[in-house]
Motif scaffolding. Sequence first.
Motif, PDB file in Angstrom:
ATOM      1  N   UNK A 198       0.833  -1.193   0.000  1.00 26.56           N
ATOM      2  CA  UNK A 198       0.000   0.000   0.000  1.00 26.56           C
ATOM      3  C   UNK A 198       0.867   1.242   0.000  1.00 26.56           C
ATOM      4  N   UNK A 199       0.307   2.387  -0.346  1.00 29.15           N
ATOM      5  CA  UNK A 199       1.087   3.626  -0.420  1.00 29.15           C
ATOM      6  C   UNK A 199       1.558   4.084   0.956  1.00 29.15           C
ATOM      7  N   UNK A 200       2.526   4.965   0.991  1.00 25.93           N
ATOM      8  CA  UNK A 200       3.014   5.526   2.250  1.00 25.93           C
ATOM      9  C   UNK A 200       1.860   6.197   2.986  1.00 25.93           C
ATOM     10  N   UNK A 201       1.809   5.969   4.287  1.00 28.71           N
ATOM     11  CA  UNK A 201       0.772   6.570   5.109  1.00 28.71           C
ATOM     12  C   UNK A 201      -0.534   5.813   5.142  1.00 28.71           C
ATOM     13  N   UNK A 202      -0.575   4.616   4.524  1.00 24.81           N
ATOM     14  CA  UNK A 202      -1.829   3.870   4.467  1.00 24.81           C
ATOM     15  C   UNK A 202      -2.098   3.049   5.722  1.00 24.81           C
ATOM     16  N   UNK A 203      -1.086   2.886   6.599  1.00 25.38           N
ATOM     17  CA  UNK A 203      -1.284   2.143   7.835  1.00 25.38           C
ATOM     18  C   UNK A 203      -0.491   0.859   7.956  1.00 25.38           C
ATOM     19  N   UNK A 204       0.472   0.631   7.063  1.00 24.48           N
ATOM     20  CA  UNK A 204       1.250  -0.609   7.114  1.00 24.48           C
ATOM     21  C   UNK A 204       2.024  -0.737   8.436  1.00 24.48           C
ATOM     22  N   UNK A 205       2.781   0.306   8.775  1.00 30.43           N
ATOM     23  CA  UNK A 205       3.549   0.272  10.023  1.00 30.43           C
ATOM     24  C   UNK A 205       2.621   0.188  11.235  1.00 30.43           C
ATOM     25  N   UNK A 206       1.507   0.908  11.170  1.00 35.93           N
ATOM     26  CA  UNK A 206       0.540   0.875  12.275  1.00 35.93           C
ATOM     27  C   UNK A 206       0.028  -0.545  12.504  1.00 35.93           C
ATOM     28  N   UNK A 207      -0.259  -1.262  11.425  1.00 40.44           N
ATOM     29  CA  UNK A 207      -0.732  -2.643  11.554  1.00 40.44           C
ATOM     30  C   UNK A 207       0.308  -3.509  12.249  1.00 40.44           C
ATOM     31  N   UNK A 208       1.574  -3.382  11.860  1.00 41.00           N
ATOM     32  CA  UNK A 208       2.623  -4.172  12.504  1.00 41.00           C
ATOM     33  C   UNK A 208       2.761  -3.819  13.979  1.00 41.00           C
ATOM     34  N   UNK A 209       2.672  -2.544  14.307  1.00 41.01           N
ATOM     35  CA  UNK A 209       2.790  -2.125  15.701  1.00 41.01           C
ATOM     36  C   UNK A 209       1.610  -2.622  16.539  1.00 41.01           C
ATOM     37  N   UNK A 210       0.445  -2.715  15.950  1.00 42.24           N
ATOM     38  CA  UNK A 210      -0.704  -3.285  16.662  1.00 42.24           C
ATOM     39  C   UNK A 210      -0.492  -4.770  16.922  1.00 42.24           C
ATOM     40  N   UNK A 211      -0.037  -5.506  15.915  1.00 40.90           N
ATOM     41  CA  UNK A 211       0.198  -6.941  16.086  1.00 40.90           C
ATOM     42  C   UNK A 211       1.260  -7.186  17.151  1.00 40.90           C
ATOM     43  N   UNK A 212       2.275  -6.320  17.187  1.00 44.41           N
ATOM     44  CA  UNK A 212       3.350  -6.464  18.166  1.00 44.41           C
ATOM     45  C   UNK A 212       2.946  -6.044  19.567  1.00 44.41           C
ATOM     46  N   UNK A 213       1.786  -5.437  19.718  1.00 47.55           N
ATOM     47  CA  UNK A 213       1.377  -4.957  21.028  1.00 47.55           C
ATOM     48  C   UNK A 213       2.034  -3.656  21.419  1.00 47.55           C
TER      49      UNK A 213
END
Length: 233
Positions: free
Chosen positions: A51-66
Amino acid sequence: MPASPSPEASGRRLVLSDIALDHRDGDGQVFRALDVPTLVLEHGTALGVSGPSGCGKSTLLHLIAGLLRPSAGSIRWGETEISALPEARRDHWRRQNLGFVFQDFHLVPELDVAGNIALPASFSSWRLSSSGRDRALALASRVGLKDPHRRAAVLSRGEQQRVAIARALFKQPRLILADEPTASLDADHADGVSELLVEAAEQTGATLICASHDPRLLARMTRRIDLSAGHAV
């Protein structure tokens, strides 16, 4: 009939249910930053998140990681509801299960390459074992770092990224999260670390989730989701 999953396999299934993350903008208005209704990954799955920058990719990983907690919904690793754990127990869960390749690397500048790779061992022991040292040296070689005694402070950004990848694999985690792991690498090194991530996950049966713009890395994944404005497709 298909065989039932083993207790170990069921204990390593990742399940996201009705995940939502809300933020407030500068005017105090609430907006939905991420919306993932359902995502189920059996153990050993390799998932690419694009997905494009700012779409939430990093946010998703940080949620999975707690590292972040969702505004709504639940994230489960087997029988453990990560999203409901208090901070100390989430820290413990990460130490036991997770290897994370961060975009910003988070290396210790004063430590050398091998010391940074072996850093996860310091959370459970005051002294690094000889086998741990050997593993750190082997991983350094595997990612193409010829001098394991160079300090992180003098490494190029691409070299730092390779150290971060090797560190994430040091304890052979059951869940590997990689946030743009090839972004700072040339084509040859990008292919090498992509292969390493997939091989390492396959050897231990780990679940691998890579957020990336790199089509060659994404092509190595067995599943893929695309994020658009925080919504999973």
